[in-house]
Design an enzyme around this catalytic site. Structure first.
Site, PDB file in Angstrom:
ATOM      1  N   VAL A 110      15.439  21.572  42.369  1.00 43.56           N
ATOM      2  CA  VAL A 110      16.171  20.322  42.163  1.00 43.56           C
ATOM      3  C   VAL A 110      16.201  19.586  43.480  1.00 43.56           C
ATOM      4  O   VAL A 110      16.468  20.178  44.531  1.00 43.56           O
ATOM      5  CB  VAL A 110      17.608  20.589  41.681  1.00 43.56           C
ATOM      6  CG1 VAL A 110      18.344  19.262  41.473  1.00 43.56           C
ATOM      7  CG2 VAL A 110      17.613  21.399  40.404  1.00 43.56           C
ATOM      8  N   CYS A 111      15.898  18.303  43.445  1.00 43.07           N
ATOM      9  CA  CYS A 111      16.015  17.448  44.621  1.00 43.07           C
ATOM     10  C   CYS A 111      15.212  18.039  45.787  1.00 43.07           C
ATOM     11  O   CYS A 111      14.052  18.409  45.628  1.00 43.07           O
ATOM     12  CB  CYS A 111      17.491  17.266  44.953  1.00 43.07           C
ATOM     13  SG  CYS A 111      17.868  15.955  46.133  1.00 43.07           S
TER      14      CYS A 111
END
Length: 323
Positions: A110-111
């Site tokens: 994520v990210c």
């Protein structure tokens, strides 16, 4: 009772983004509440099983130590956050992520967690995304990775990467959909009150917010005119005439301040406006095209395929609320 045999491991560290983590854990936990069978068992791992500090000073307790985890892993996800550069530079953390990824069915980030996967060599030769603000950093640090800053998540084989923070919810919903089908995924989305299940091809940022406000008065006036008059002539000549400058000068200004030509900006603005109408209304596609300034539904269709990788009809179906 549902059986539990889909172990999900989330790897975090100091200065990880709490929302990256909670979007994952809440989605997988909720799936079991709404009929997913088998359910998910989520384990949060940190280096040394240490309690980590997330912004703004919230402390999160781990289930176990990353270094000691030897149980089976179905899905491995590395969270992002401001601590990701330090995590990616930690050879022990990276080595254990690589070890756990070896036998996992799915690996994801994520990210800025993509930095950790890239440091582990798990993104080499793959298409990947991350938060748009840090995409350039990832591409420069890891030239073997094909970084695409636009989508909210990217699937390349068994490896998935997603954009910033709440895109973790979209990524997790896509995993639930893959494992249990769209009905269960929509039940989860509805339970989490995220009634739209966004597809990975949706752009992270629209042209209206992707760049800072134009620093040039001419560009600002033209952009404002485009936003309010999508259905009129927005050709380069018409826009230049309205701005009182030459077409060449207007193109130079747009490239300098927005990174696009006037024609590219207008096409993207029209496509995004049409996408909003397709997603949120039942207006017939021909009327959507006319309202947004496309000459025909076919030209709108071509624009959708270029921007979203699917047709307006497919885009509309993807945004039907769960019933």
């Amino acid at each position: 009772m549902p059986s539990v045999d889909r172990p999900v491991v989330v790897v975090a560290y100091d200065d990880a983004e709490l929302l990256d983590i909670s979007c994952l854990t809440s989605t997988f936990s909720t799936a079991g509440d709404v009929g997913a069978d088998p359910t998910y068992a989520v384990t949060l791992l940190t280096p040394g099983a240490r309690t980590i500090t997330c912004r703004p000073g919230l402390r999160l307790e781990a289930h176990a130590a990353l270094e000691q985890h030897t149980a089976a892993v179905d899905t491995l996800v590395v969270a992002g956050g401001l601590g990701s550069p330090a995590a990616a530079a930690d050879p022990v953390l990276v080595a254990h992520v690589r070890r756990l990824a070896r036998d996992a069915r799915r690996v994801a980030s994520v990210c800025t967690g993509a930095q950790v996967l890239a440091a582990a060599g798990l993104l080499d030769g793959r298409r990947a995304t991350t938060h748009w603000r840090f995409a350039g950093d990832l591409a420069r640090a890891h030239p073997a990775v094909d970084v695409d800053p636009d989508p909210i998540f990217v699937r390349d084989g068994r490896v998935a990467t997603s954009a910033g923070v709440t895109s973790a919810l979209d990524l997790a919903l896509s995993f639930v959909d893959e494992d249990h089908g769209p009905v269960v995924a929509r039940r989860v989305a509805r339970a989490l009150v995220t009634y739209l299940q966004r597809p990975g091809t949706q752009a992270q940022m629209s042209v209206h917010v992707a760049a800072p406000a134009p620093g040039d008065d001419v560009v600002r006036r033209v952009v404002d005119h485009v936003a309010g008059h999508l259905d009129v002539d927005l050709g380069a000549a018409a826009l230049a005439d309205r701005a009182g400058v030459s077409e060449r000068h207007l193109t130079r200004l747009f490239r300098a301040h927005l990174g696009r030509t006037p024609a590219e900006y207008v096409r993207r603005a029209r496509t995004e406006a049409a996408a909003q109408l397709c997603a949120g209304t039942d207006v017939p596609l021909a009327r959507v095209a006319a309202r947004c300034g496309f000459r025909s539904t076919e030209t709108m269709r071509t624009a959708f395929l270029d921007v979203y990788g699917r047709t307006p009809s497919e885009h509309r179906r993807a945004f039907v609320t769960a019933r």
